[in-house]
Design a protein around this motif. Structure first.
Motif, PDB file in Angstrom:
ATOM      1  N   ILE A 198     -46.024  -8.908  21.251  1.00 43.45           N
ATOM      2  CA  ILE A 198     -47.509  -9.009  21.647  1.00 43.45           C
ATOM      3  C   ILE A 198     -47.852  -7.315  21.904  1.00 43.45           C
ATOM      4  CG2 ILE A 198     -48.303  -8.762  24.241  1.00 43.45           C
ATOM      5  CD1 ILE A 198     -46.728 -11.470  24.708  1.00 43.45           C
ATOM      6  N   ILE A 235     -45.451  -2.671  27.219  1.00 41.83           N
ATOM      7  CA  ILE A 235     -46.021  -3.987  26.874  1.00 41.83           C
ATOM      8  C   ILE A 235     -47.177  -4.380  27.702  1.00 41.83           C
ATOM      9  CG2 ILE A 235     -45.612  -6.361  26.802  1.00 41.83           C
ATOM     10  CD1 ILE A 235     -42.445  -5.779  26.489  1.00 41.83           C
ATOM     11  N   SER A 289     -44.411 -19.330  22.946  1.00 41.12           N
ATOM     12  CA  SER A 289     -43.971 -17.828  22.349  1.00 41.12           C
ATOM     13  C   SER A 289     -44.472 -17.886  21.030  1.00 41.12           C
ATOM     14  CB  SER A 289     -42.515 -17.545  22.412  1.00 41.12           C
ATOM     15  OG  SER A 289     -42.204 -17.672  23.932  1.00 41.12           O
ATOM     16  N   PHE A 315     -47.396 -14.244  27.571  1.00 44.61           N
ATOM     17  CA  PHE A 315     -46.637 -13.133  28.219  1.00 44.61           C
ATOM     18  C   PHE A 315     -45.926 -13.669  29.504  1.00 44.61           C
ATOM     19  CE2 PHE A 315     -46.045  -9.396  30.812  1.00 44.61           C
ATOM     20  CZ  PHE A 315     -45.187  -8.876  30.401  1.00 44.61           C
ATOM     21  N   ARG A 316     -46.887 -14.385  30.184  1.00 47.33           N
ATOM     22  CA  ARG A 316     -46.801 -14.969  31.357  1.00 47.33           C
ATOM     23  C   ARG A 316     -47.176 -16.527  31.347  1.00 47.33           C
ATOM     24  NH1 ARG A 316     -48.566  -9.696  35.396  1.00 47.33           N
ATOM     25  NH2 ARG A 316     -47.054  -8.497  35.020  1.00 47.33           N
ATOM     26  N   TYR A 324     -51.702 -12.725  26.812  1.00 45.73           N
ATOM     27  CA  TYR A 324     -51.280 -12.900  28.203  1.00 45.73           C
ATOM     28  C   TYR A 324     -50.706 -13.802  28.642  1.00 45.73           C
ATOM     29  CZ  TYR A 324     -51.947 -11.161  32.873  1.00 45.73           C
ATOM     30  OH  TYR A 324     -51.660 -10.739  34.455  1.00 45.73           O
ATOM     31  N   ASN A 355     -41.448  -2.465  30.293  1.00 46.73           N
ATOM     32  CA  ASN A 355     -42.668  -3.412  30.684  1.00 46.73           C
ATOM     33  C   ASN A 355     -44.140  -2.787  30.696  1.00 46.73           C
ATOM     34  OD1 ASN A 355     -41.314  -5.999  31.283  1.00 46.73           O
ATOM     35  ND2 ASN A 355     -40.627  -5.137  33.024  1.00 46.73           N
ATOM     36  N   ASN A 403     -40.875 -11.814  21.550  1.00 49.35           N
ATOM     37  CA  ASN A 403     -42.262 -12.246  21.614  1.00 49.35           C
ATOM     38  C   ASN A 403     -42.894 -11.244  22.434  1.00 49.35           C
ATOM     39  OD1 ASN A 403     -44.344 -14.506  21.879  1.00 49.35           O
ATOM     40  ND2 ASN A 403     -44.288 -14.051  24.066  1.00 49.35           N
ATOM     41  N   ASN A 404     -42.167 -10.532  23.453  1.00 47.62           N
ATOM     42  CA  ASN A 404     -43.312  -9.344  24.165  1.00 47.62           C
ATOM     43  C   ASN A 404     -43.114  -8.162  23.255  1.00 47.62           C
ATOM     44  OD1 ASN A 404     -42.908 -11.094  26.337  1.00 47.62           O
ATOM     45  ND2 ASN A 404     -41.375  -9.983  27.250  1.00 47.62           N
TER      46      ASN A 404
END
Length: 285
Positions: free
Chosen positions: A140, A13, A120, A206-207, A203, A10, A136-137
């Motif tokens: 990113i 990323i 995503s 991601f969220r 962002y 985390n 997806n992350n």
């Protein structure tokens, strides 16, 4: 028990996202000496532009392009219509803060306060030990560094980029050698908007996208800029990962309620111990 692998993943990323957000903010401050608080609004604009485009059938990749362009356009208009007529940095600070509030509450009035999911960019996941990582992350992370790398290439290997460096060093001196510093400042605002718009899409993917989503990233961007050294892009990149780690560790190992608190404590400590930050005042790149 603290999940070291999860915290590391985390951090990598989030650090890349925070770096992408912070370098645009740093670029404007380093070149024009202006603190653009509307940077947070640009993140929101980028995310919701992608959400609208994807919802209308354009797809999330077209949404990423549209969000990136929308961020640049917003910054250019903000500078051309308002900021370029103002000489006092404090008034620019106030103006961009007001612009941020206008954008934020316009989205709240028009869309509501419920978060919206930006689709995503890439489906699927993989596992590292007990930690599941979304593709997806990981994408990113890659895309954030593609944008940052493109910025470094542009600044260091193009005439316009060299003009940005010259203007950041000495605006009057740059003007004396024929550089149109007004155009360069406008370009800088546009590039910063492009980075913020793209960061908003990433962002949001991601969220989630919400009307106030730019607040936490902007606070963290302030912390990153102060820790790295005002005007230093390299400092911002290093500081982004430090702040990213502290943020992830605090929310994972202590309490999610402390999100953003660590960054504010870092700002206080840095201002007291080393006001120039890690790298001090540098060129944009």
């Amino acid at each position: 028990m603290v999940d070291i692998v999860g915290i590391a993943a985390n951090t990598i990323i989030l650090g890349s996202l925070y770096a992408l957000i912070a370098v645009g903010f740093t670029l404007v401050f380093g070149v024009a000496g202006q603190a653009n608080l509307a940077h947070g609004a640009t993140i929101t604009i980028g995310a919701f532009t992608a959400w609208f485009v994807a919802g209308w059938g354009g797809g999330v990749w077209i949404g990423l392009l549209a969000g990136t362009v929308a961020g640049a356009v917003f910054h250019v208009l903000l500078y051309q219509v308002f900021v370029r007529h103002i000489d006092d940095p404090i008034n620019v600070l106030i103006l961009t803060l007001l612009a941020w509030f206008v954008i934020e509450y316009s989205f709240r009035a028009g869309i509501g306060s419920e978060p919206r999911s930006v689709p995503s960019l890439l489906a699927g996941s993989t596992s590292i030990g007990s930690v599941s990582l979304l593709y997806n992350n990981l994408l990113i992370f890659v895309l954030s560094w593609v944008f940052i790398g493109a910025l470094f290439v542009f600044v260091n290997h193009t005439k316009r980029g060299q003009a940005i460096i010259a203007t950041s060093m000495n605006e009057k001196g740059a003007a004396l050698v024929g550089i149109k510093t007004g155009d360069i400042t406008l370009l800088t605002w546009g590039v910063a908007g492009l980075l913020a718009g793209s960061a908003g899409v990433l962002y949001g993917s991601f969220r989630a996208a919400s009307y106030d989503m730019g607040m936490t990233p902007l606070v963290l961007a302030f912390a990153i800029v102060i820790l790295g050294g005002i005007g230093s892009i390299r400092g911002s990149l290093v500081a982004a990962y430090i702040i990213g780690f502290l943020e992830v560790f605090t929310t994972s190992a202590i309490s999610p309620r402390l999100s953003g608190m660590t960054a504010l404590l870092v700002v206080v400590v840095v201002l007291l111990v080393r006001p120039t930050g890690l790298y001090g005042r540098e060129l944009p790149a």
